[in-house]
Design a protein around this motif. Sequence first.
Motif, PDB file in Angstrom:
ATOM      1  N   GLN A  58      42.705  42.442  40.384  1.00  0.00           N
ATOM      2  CA  GLN A  58      42.515  41.219  39.599  1.00  0.00           C
ATOM      3  C   GLN A  58      43.851  40.685  39.093  1.00  0.00           C
ATOM      4  O   GLN A  58      44.084  39.476  39.108  1.00  0.00           O
ATOM      5  CB  GLN A  58      41.563  41.479  38.431  1.00  0.00           C
ATOM      6  N   ILE A  59      44.730  41.569  38.652  1.00  0.00           N
ATOM      7  CA  ILE A  59      46.056  41.152  38.194  1.00  0.00           C
ATOM      8  C   ILE A  59      46.833  40.518  39.344  1.00  0.00           C
ATOM      9  O   ILE A  59      47.421  39.451  39.191  1.00  0.00           O
ATOM     10  CB  ILE A  59      46.835  42.345  37.594  1.00  0.00           C
TER      11      ILE A  59
ATOM     12  N   MET B 248      45.659  39.169  42.063  1.00  0.00           N
ATOM     13  CA  MET B 248      45.027  37.906  42.466  1.00  0.00           C
ATOM     14  C   MET B 248      45.366  36.802  41.470  1.00  0.00           C
ATOM     15  O   MET B 248      45.627  35.674  41.876  1.00  0.00           O
ATOM     16  CB  MET B 248      43.511  38.075  42.585  1.00  0.00           C
ATOM     17  N   SER B 249      45.399  37.105  40.187  1.00  0.00           N
ATOM     18  CA  SER B 249      45.708  36.077  39.191  1.00  0.00           C
ATOM     19  C   SER B 249      47.172  35.668  39.283  1.00  0.00           C
ATOM     20  O   SER B 249      47.526  34.529  39.002  1.00  0.00           O
ATOM     21  CB  SER B 249      45.359  36.552  37.778  1.00  0.00           C
ATOM     22  N   GLN B 250      48.040  36.572  39.704  1.00  0.00           N
ATOM     23  CA  GLN B 250      49.453  36.244  39.877  1.00  0.00           C
ATOM     24  C   GLN B 250      49.653  35.301  41.057  1.00  0.00           C
ATOM     25  O   GLN B 250      50.629  34.585  41.132  1.00  0.00           O
ATOM     26  CB  GLN B 250      50.289  37.504  40.078  1.00  0.00           C
ATOM     27  N   ASN B 251      48.712  35.317  41.984  1.00  0.00           N
ATOM     28  CA  ASN B 251      48.786  34.430  43.154  1.00  0.00           C
ATOM     29  C   ASN B 251      48.046  33.121  42.914  1.00  0.00           C
ATOM     30  O   ASN B 251      47.791  32.383  43.855  1.00  0.00           O
ATOM     31  CB  ASN B 251      48.207  35.123  44.391  1.00  0.00           C
TER      32      ASN B 251
ATOM     33  N   GLN C  61      44.943  32.733  41.867  1.00  0.00           N
ATOM     34  CA  GLN C  61      43.497  32.842  41.983  1.00  0.00           C
ATOM     35  C   GLN C  61      42.989  33.531  40.722  1.00  0.00           C
ATOM     36  O   GLN C  61      43.378  34.651  40.421  1.00  0.00           O
ATOM     37  CB  GLN C  61      43.106  33.643  43.215  1.00  0.00           C
ATOM     38  N   GLN C  62      42.100  32.888  40.015  1.00  0.00           N
ATOM     39  CA  GLN C  62      41.664  33.379  38.722  1.00  0.00           C
ATOM     40  C   GLN C  62      40.604  34.478  38.802  1.00  0.00           C
ATOM     41  O   GLN C  62      40.596  35.374  37.991  1.00  0.00           O
ATOM     42  CB  GLN C  62      41.134  32.223  37.865  1.00  0.00           C
ATOM     43  N   GLN C  63      39.704  34.413  39.745  1.00  0.00           N
ATOM     44  CA  GLN C  63      38.610  35.370  39.798  1.00  0.00           C
ATOM     45  C   GLN C  63      38.395  35.856  41.219  1.00  0.00           C
ATOM     46  O   GLN C  63      38.645  35.141  42.178  1.00  0.00           O
ATOM     47  CB  GLN C  63      37.300  34.745  39.321  1.00  0.00           C
TER      48      GLN C  63
END
Length: 83
Positions: free
Chosen positions: A61-62, A64-67, A69-71
């Motif tokens: 999740q971390i 993905m959020s760095q890229n 994408q939130q969820q």
Amino acid sequence: MSSKEATPLSFEQSMQELESIVKQMEQGELPLEQALQKFERGILLARQSQQTLEQAEQKVQILMSQNGQQQLGDFHEEDDPQQ
């Protein structure tokens, strides 16, 4: 303290040991005391494996959020490109 308690097992090793314990318990031939010990070990392994999976999910999740994408979306078999 045994070496199994001193050295953390990898996720794969934990799952392999847990599968072995399940097979032994399913046979129903263990004495009660040994069955209880195996059950206790199995619970410990299951909890550790669950924690490992939760930590891996948090890392994903971390990342993905760095890229941007939130969820994470739910996995749907029809979306799997390997099929």
